[in-house]
Design a protein around this motif. Structure first.
Motif, mmCIF file in Angstrom:
data_model
loop_
_atom_site.group_PDB
_atom_site.id
_atom_site.type_symbol
_atom_site.label_atom_id
_atom_site.label_comp_id
_atom_site.label_asym_id
_atom_site.label_seq_id
_atom_site.Cartn_x
_atom_site.Cartn_y
_atom_site.Cartn_z
ATOM 1 N N MET A 102 0.815 -1.216 0.000
ATOM 2 C CA MET A 102 0.000 0.000 0.000
ATOM 3 C C MET A 102 0.849 1.267 0.000
ATOM 4 O O MET A 102 0.356 2.351 -0.336
ATOM 5 C CB MET A 102 -0.953 0.017 1.195
ATOM 6 N N LEU A 103 2.121 1.158 0.361
ATOM 7 C CA LEU A 103 3.013 2.314 0.283
ATOM 8 C C LEU A 103 3.170 2.805 -1.154
ATOM 9 O O LEU A 103 3.591 3.937 -1.381
ATOM 10 C CB LEU A 103 4.385 1.973 0.865
ATOM 11 N N LEU A 104 2.820 1.952 -2.116
ATOM 12 C CA LEU A 104 2.934 2.329 -3.525
ATOM 13 C C LEU A 104 1.789 3.211 -4.010
ATOM 14 O O LEU A 104 1.846 3.740 -5.125
ATOM 15 C CB LEU A 104 2.993 1.067 -4.405
ATOM 16 N N HIS A 105 0.763 3.393 -3.197
ATOM 17 C CA HIS A 105 -0.407 4.132 -3.696
ATOM 18 C C HIS A 105 -0.058 5.569 -4.059
ATOM 19 O O HIS A 105 -0.641 6.139 -4.979
ATOM 20 C CB HIS A 105 -1.559 4.084 -2.695
ATOM 21 N N ALA A 106 0.922 6.155 -3.368
ATOM 22 C CA ALA A 106 1.297 7.538 -3.678
ATOM 23 C C ALA A 106 1.936 7.638 -5.057
ATOM 24 O O ALA A 106 1.680 8.594 -5.803
ATOM 25 C CB ALA A 106 2.239 8.076 -2.608
ATOM 26 N N LYS A 107 2.766 6.660 -5.407
ATOM 27 C CA LYS A 107 3.386 6.665 -6.732
ATOM 28 C C LYS A 107 2.333 6.467 -7.824
ATOM 29 O O LYS A 107 2.395 7.100 -8.891
ATOM 30 C CB LYS A 107 4.464 5.591 -6.813
ATOM 31 N N LEU A 108 1.364 5.595 -7.574
ATOM 32 C CA LEU A 108 0.280 5.417 -8.532
ATOM 33 C C LEU A 108 -0.580 6.669 -8.631
ATOM 34 O O LEU A 108 -1.090 6.996 -9.706
ATOM 35 C CB LEU A 108 -0.580 4.218 -8.144
ATOM 36 N N SER A 109 -0.734 7.372 -7.523
ATOM 37 C CA SER A 109 -1.485 8.624 -7.551
ATOM 38 C C SER A 109 -0.815 9.645 -8.463
ATOM 39 O O SER A 109 -1.491 10.390 -9.184
ATOM 40 C CB SER A 109 -1.626 9.194 -6.138
ATOM 41 N N VAL A 110 0.501 9.680 -8.453
ATOM 42 C CA VAL A 110 1.232 10.584 -9.353
ATOM 43 C C VAL A 110 0.964 10.215 -10.803
ATOM 44 O O VAL A 110 0.728 11.092 -11.652
ATOM 45 C CB VAL A 110 2.746 10.554 -9.044
ATOM 46 N N VAL A 111 0.995 8.927 -11.107
ATOM 47 C CA VAL A 111 0.725 8.479 -12.476
ATOM 48 C C VAL A 111 -0.660 8.933 -12.918
ATOM 49 O O VAL A 111 -0.832 9.477 -14.019
ATOM 50 C CB VAL A 111 0.845 6.945 -12.578
#
Length: 211
Positions: A102-111
């Protein structure tokens, strides 16, 4: 959309959720369609808090609201699927993110901010990227979005640190940021694993990281 590669996933979102010109409504519709009711309620509260903090501390209010509205859009994807999707999108993944996807959600939010909503402002995208962990050299906008997200958390009720964080903010945005980073290093935070960006923020602010 399970099983799609990154390009197909983005194309499907672009087809099904074309921007209307009203970001708040678009983000709300995205969360509703994916059954993310908790996040759907959380995000406008964060945007309201970010606006207040931005006005209080001389940060661009539109940039703060935009970043706050977009900070969790990556959360439309389940945590279990995030590593594979990020891999398909060419998004770098660190070991801690594989342990706690779930720590990856911020990177996906940028995408999604960039590819679905056409956001090109690097300051806004950076604030979205680091809203969970912060980093070693945060801008005032980064700090506003980071703290707004924590003041209006998504876990129900009032955060246990709420009053103390508000009190710290009486001494300024940097003081509030430092206080909350310190709280994140305390046992009360119950972090599953510290992200490297959070460790960098602790080091930059002179906060001892937990063992």
């Amino acid at each position: 959309m399970m099983g799609m590669d990154g390009a197909a996933w983005l194309a499907a979102l672009q087809r099904d959720f074309p921007p209307s010109g009203t970001l708040a409504a678009d983000v709300d519709a995205l969360f509703a369609a994916h059954g993310r009711e908790v996040t759907r309620e959380h995000v406008p509260r964060v945007a309201h808090e970010a606006l207040g903090l931005a006005q209080r501390f001389g940060v661009d209010p539109l940039a703060a609201q935009t970043a706050a509205l977009l900070h969790d859009v990556g959360g439309i994807v389940s945590g279990a699927r995030m590593p594979a999707l990020c891999g398909g999108l060419g998004v770098p993944i660190v070991p801690e993110e594989r342990q706690v996807p779930m720590l990856l959600h911020a990177k996906l939010s940028v995408v999604l901010a960039r590819e679905l909503y056409g956001v090109t402002d690097t300051g806004v995208l950076q604030a979205v990227r680091f809203h969970t962990t912060l980093h070693a050299r945060p801008t005032p906008l980064d700090r506003v979005v980071f703290l707004a997200d924590k003041l209006e958390w998504d876990q129900g009720g009032v955060p246990p640190y709420h009053a103390d964080l508000l009190n710290a903010l009486e001494d300024g945005l940097e003081a509030g940021t430092r206080w909350f980073l310190g709280w994140m290093a305390s046992p009360q935070a119950r972090l599953l694993i510290p992200h490297p960006d959070l460790r960098a923020a602790w080091a930059a602010f002179g906060i001892s990281a937990p063992a």
